[in-house]
Design a protein around this motif. Sequence first.
Motif, PDB file in Angstrom:
ATOM      1  N   LEU A   1      29.885  25.410  44.357  1.00 19.58           N
ATOM      2  CA  LEU A   1      31.041  25.669  45.205  1.00 19.58           C
ATOM      3  C   LEU A   1      30.572  27.077  45.927  1.00 19.58           C
ATOM      4  O   LEU A   1      31.077  27.061  47.259  1.00 19.58           O
ATOM      5  N   HIS A   2      30.054  27.908  45.269  1.00 17.21           N
ATOM      6  CA  HIS A   2      29.701  29.232  46.037  1.00 17.21           C
ATOM      7  C   HIS A   2      28.832  29.191  47.159  1.00 17.21           C
ATOM      8  O   HIS A   2      29.027  29.297  48.206  1.00 17.21           O
TER       9      HIS A   2
ATOM     10  N   SER B   1      46.471  38.286  49.540  1.00 14.60           N
ATOM     11  CA  SER B   1      46.944  39.272  48.543  1.00 14.60           C
ATOM     12  C   SER B   1      47.507  38.358  47.227  1.00 14.60           C
ATOM     13  O   SER B   1      47.374  38.470  46.183  1.00 14.60           O
ATOM     14  N   ALA B   2      47.827  37.050  47.543  1.00 18.93           N
ATOM     15  CA  ALA B   2      48.169  36.055  46.241  1.00 18.93           C
ATOM     16  C   ALA B   2      47.070  36.022  45.447  1.00 18.93           C
ATOM     17  O   ALA B   2      47.239  36.075  44.302  1.00 18.93           O
ATOM     18  N   THR B   3      45.944  35.712  46.139  1.00 13.38           N
ATOM     19  CA  THR B   3      44.597  35.523  45.153  1.00 13.38           C
ATOM     20  C   THR B   3      44.211  36.610  44.406  1.00 13.38           C
ATOM     21  O   THR B   3      43.818  36.853  43.261  1.00 13.38           O
TER      22      THR B   3
ATOM     23  N   MET C   1      41.181  27.655  46.869  1.00 10.04           N
ATOM     24  CA  MET C   1      41.747  28.270  45.849  1.00 10.04           C
ATOM     25  C   MET C   1      43.192  28.000  45.509  1.00 10.04           C
ATOM     26  O   MET C   1      43.538  28.106  44.298  1.00 10.04           O
ATOM     27  N   ASP C   2      43.890  27.269  46.195  1.00 10.23           N
ATOM     28  CA  ASP C   2      45.538  27.023  45.794  1.00 10.23           C
ATOM     29  C   ASP C   2      45.094  25.699  44.828  1.00 10.23           C
ATOM     30  O   ASP C   2      45.865  25.640  43.938  1.00 10.23           O
ATOM     31  N   MET C   3      44.121  24.986  44.789  1.00  8.16           N
ATOM     32  CA  MET C   3      43.926  23.994  43.899  1.00  8.16           C
ATOM     33  C   MET C   3      43.354  24.565  42.520  1.00  8.16           C
ATOM     34  O   MET C   3      43.811  23.870  41.550  1.00  8.16           O
ATOM     35  N   LEU C   4      42.566  25.629  42.685  1.00  8.81           N
ATOM     36  CA  LEU C   4      42.176  26.128  41.472  1.00  8.81           C
ATOM     37  C   LEU C   4      43.158  27.009  40.657  1.00  8.81           C
ATOM     38  O   LEU C   4      42.992  26.993  39.378  1.00  8.81           O
ATOM     39  N   ARG C   5      44.033  27.614  41.349  1.00 10.79           N
ATOM     40  CA  ARG C   5      44.876  28.532  40.627  1.00 10.79           C
ATOM     41  C   ARG C   5      45.613  27.972  39.352  1.00 10.79           C
ATOM     42  O   ARG C   5      45.811  28.372  38.204  1.00 10.79           O
TER      43      ARG C   5
ATOM     44  N   VAL D   1      36.763  30.206  40.487  1.00  9.03           N
ATOM     45  CA  VAL D   1      37.329  31.271  41.426  1.00  9.03           C
ATOM     46  C   VAL D   1      36.395  32.222  41.419  1.00  9.03           C
ATOM     47  O   VAL D   1      36.460  32.873  42.650  1.00  9.03           O
ATOM     48  N   ALA D   2      35.709  32.557  40.223  1.00 17.12           N
ATOM     49  CA  ALA D   2      34.637  33.965  40.328  1.00 17.12           C
ATOM     50  C   ALA D   2      33.827  33.565  41.448  1.00 17.12           C
ATOM     51  O   ALA D   2      33.738  34.343  42.245  1.00 17.12           O
ATOM     52  N   GLU D   3      33.116  32.575  41.617  1.00 14.15           N
ATOM     53  CA  GLU D   3      31.951  32.022  42.344  1.00 14.15           C
ATOM     54  C   GLU D   3      32.511  32.098  43.946  1.00 14.15           C
ATOM     55  O   GLU D   3      31.989  32.535  44.717  1.00 14.15           O
TER      56      GLU D   3
END
Length: 1171
Positions: free
Chosen positions: A562-563, A624-626, A578-582, A600-602
Amino acid sequence: MTKAAVTPMEDDMENIGLGCALERFEDLPEVRSLIAELPEIHTDAGLVEARLQRFTTILDYYQEQPHLLDKDLESLLAALFAHLDNFQAHENLVHVTFKYMVMIVKLRGPKSMVRHMPHEVDDMERVLQCLERQNPEDTDCWATRYMLLLWLAILVIIPFNMTSFDDGQREPIAQRIMRVTEVYLHATDKCREVAGLVAARFVTRPDNVQRFLPELIDWTLKTCESDDARLPSLLGALGCLAAVFKHGKRADLLPLAPGVLRRLLASGRLEHANTQIRKLALKSVQRVGLTFLPTRVAAWRYERGQRSLAAGLLQGTPAGDGSAPDGGGGVGQEDESYDVPEEIDEVLEAVLQALRDKDTVVRWSAAKGVGRITNRLPKALADEVLDSLMDIFTLRDNMPAWHGGCLALAELGRRGLLTLSRLPEVIPVLLRALVYDELQGNYSVGAAVRDAACYVCWAFARAYQPDHFRQYALFDREVNCRRAASAAFQENVGRQGTFPHGIEILTTVDYFAVGNRAASFTQLSTFVGQFPEYTKPLISHLLEKKINHWDGAIREVTAKALHNLTPCAVDYTAGYVMDMLRPHCLGIDLNARHGAVLAVAEVVHALSEHARRHGHDATQYIDSATQQFIAGLCDELGRRQMLRGLGGELMRHALCHLIRKASEAELPLRNTPTIASWQALLDDCLTHREEAVRGYAVAALPAFTRAYVTASPSDVTAGPSDGGGDVTDGDAASSAAGDGLLDRYLAEVDSDSQNNRRGFALAVGSLPAKLFAGKLQRVLKHLLVCCASTPQTRLWAECRRDGISAVTDVCLTVGVDASDDGSSHVCAANIEEIYDCLLTGLEDYTSDNRGDVGAWIREAAISGLQRVTLMVTGACPELLSDDMVRRTMTGLSQQAVEKIDRTRSVAGAALSALLHADPPVPRVPDRDALLEILPASVCASINWGSERETLPRLSRLLALPVYRPAVLLGLLVSAGGITERLVQQASEQLQRHLKHLPDEGRAEFVREVAAVMERHRRQDRVTLSVIRALEPLLNCGLLDPLFSDAELGDLLTSQVRAELARCGEPHKLLAGVDLLCALMQFPAAVQRRCLGQLMVLLCHRFPRIRRAAAGGLFETLLTHGELEGVSEEALERAQSLLSDTDWNEAVDAVRPVRDEVCVALGVPVPQRVKK
């Protein structure tokens, strides 16, 4: 002939074969030579075995391209049959010739082989007579029987009536053939399979059908029905029955088919425990079932599409239309209507049930049966078969059912038996099968299903038009599935011609490239992802199927993939991904939670890198949400108690990785509560009991301290929780935070807990140089204490290893400055204590119940010496003293010849790096001689872990006085080890060194060996090895000129007696017995001392020591024949006592015998010491 070596890829790469590397049978001349020399060598068993092995090796090389033999197959077989000379040749020559033929059959198969075998009328009698002479129980000549039966298989279909071969003087030839085949149908070797073929072909001849066919079928069925039948008999009967219904005419077999089917199903062999029984029973049921249906090709089947790869590649679309005007995928012909017997229902039920069998070979046979039978059915019944097949793909059915179902779908598709109207039902099942993964315990059983699904894709690509079918892209954990997917993709690109960028992708993502799992995820996916048509599907697949994979390694490489894919779809990744991962980061599924945090980190790191490359701030892509989610994730996971237990270890890994990547992304979180929370987590992980968790924290700490502890306030703004703004007195606060962090870590380095010491020592080694300014001396003081061995920390090997690694890392971090006072850089004030620490670690041989754990410390010290020496050499070489360099080079030389392969590899590589450093390391002793022994060209290619490659070179260092003590010690330890190949190689090098020495040099060599024993008194690691290594040196004949030197013998005897005194180690005592017996070759005074020690051992408390001492002394007396001052009669008396006594008896029982031996040999009787 020279064949190119194939280098396997890393990771889970399997051995790569030839593929299509050869264009002709290149070994033909050698093969012909091997065949031609058979008449000359057939009587020499050893030579025949060697030649047969060579013949086998050559043919095995062509296993992947057997067709290359076709052009020369006839000439090779003609040469082999010529050796038989109509079976007039020597019996050995006949057997050897047939062994060569079997190797060709193994390569090319019996079908290709039998076509080139002689089939004249005269051959019938000769082959049959030779076969009748064979002994079915002779395992050495099975190849002869196999080839004779295979030869008979072609002879029995000669178009002449069998009665024409009878001469009236012996039994009819038909009866003889049946008798021979019946014998071999019970055989336990491969002859059984060919016997079934012979019988089937023979009884289905027109002139034998009425006479033999019912009788043979009845025999096979009775055997199947018998409860007492042996396994070979069952296999022979079922194989023969299947062959009969394969080769017989339908008109002859149809009257028998209903009874055969009924009895076969009733026999219960389809449920037999043996896999081969079930397979052959199923094959027989299929063949019988096909007999009920007329031989025909279904008129309703889908017309096959593109058959030419070249046309597909050049035109981009199929050359022929092949579309079905009826919309159902037929060829436009009306389906023939005919009655299908009721027995077909039973056959289909058995075949479909076999698709669920636990063994792959049975499922594969069932799948082929489904295809064959469906091909002869009307369209309506074929649809019913497909309906029953689709019922297999449910959640109730396990992996075998899915695998068998996929194989059956592939067979139907390959034959065009899946009409277009049914594809909408099949494709969703296929897509589910492509990602099928059934977790059982800690392993998965879905690889076979995914592999079969790729086979379905491959088969569909050959059968359907591009307008009717599209392939589905995938990643996979298993190499066979990735390769199957690559093959399916290749087939689709070639046959369909409509895959976007198909040729470009195919040239990179080929069969061999996908063998490396890490490269497939991180490199090949990036290449494919650059094409817009594939980017989002690849990312979506990773999110849906791989982030939550049961294998942690797959989750890690998925995050890396993904990175790498993020730059290909930045907005999509920053938003949708990001919306799917959170939600998954806080979910209940541990695997998904772990994978989501890693992802998320990558992704955050990739977005920040992309922003920097384009001159933007990371917050432009990371909303900002992330940021707020990342800032609060650690506390939220802790609040939910998700950082405890086994799952907590995984989540600590993921959070440490997130901290590292967020720090590298420089998220604006400075002076927020998040930093304190992250710091607490890292500190807690540094004391964790699991080494892996401590490693995760150490890996995250450098980036974290640089970004949030030591960074200038002008570089980082406040986070979203406080609204931003500059930090007041930021530099002072940063300095204070850094000082406090270092003080806390150094305090923990002195902890009484080994885990705390290890974690915080490595943490100190990972800190940035800014924290060490003015404090280096204090840091080194604490780390050197961690590296020291004390009575309390003697067994803390990992602690000393990590301490040495930390010392090395700190030195490399602060660098060298000759003008420094030792407070901030490596300089003259501290370099000696640094080298003393590293060189002391080079001599650490701590052992515990895990073995030589000191090897970890030595390897860390070797690495540290290499890295620090190269750093100092490049900056201030004058800091290196003669003593430092000498001790370093000799220490590395010793480690490079010791007994652990891994340690030898590390030491050899370090020695080579220092010897050939640029700029050169100063003050290396005997540099020119070293360069001659270890030139750069050799060092670049040598395998330092191989004793065969390294010891012959490094043993030449024995000729250099500076290196001799260290290398001699290493070689003695290796020669006295327990690994046979290492002991042999080290002993050979010691003997080779002795051969080139004069007598005085050999005497000096023995004195040096004695000095080694003196220096390492009571250190079994060394002394036991020296005792073991010295005994063969004394008996090899190289030291014979020294046996007159009583002083030298007394020196060795004294050392041995000192080691054996009050020794309770059986291995050392046994080795000592052998060495004492070898020392009996020295003069009388030495012999007396050795005899005295052996007399003591004759009454040792361990029976095996008494036996060894008695046996060794007996052999010594028998070998030398005389002892000074001992008469021949006394010597014979002593030998008799030693050989006739049972030394396993109690000590009190054998002590009088020992005393008699002492009297006979004139040795004082040992006196018992009162305790």
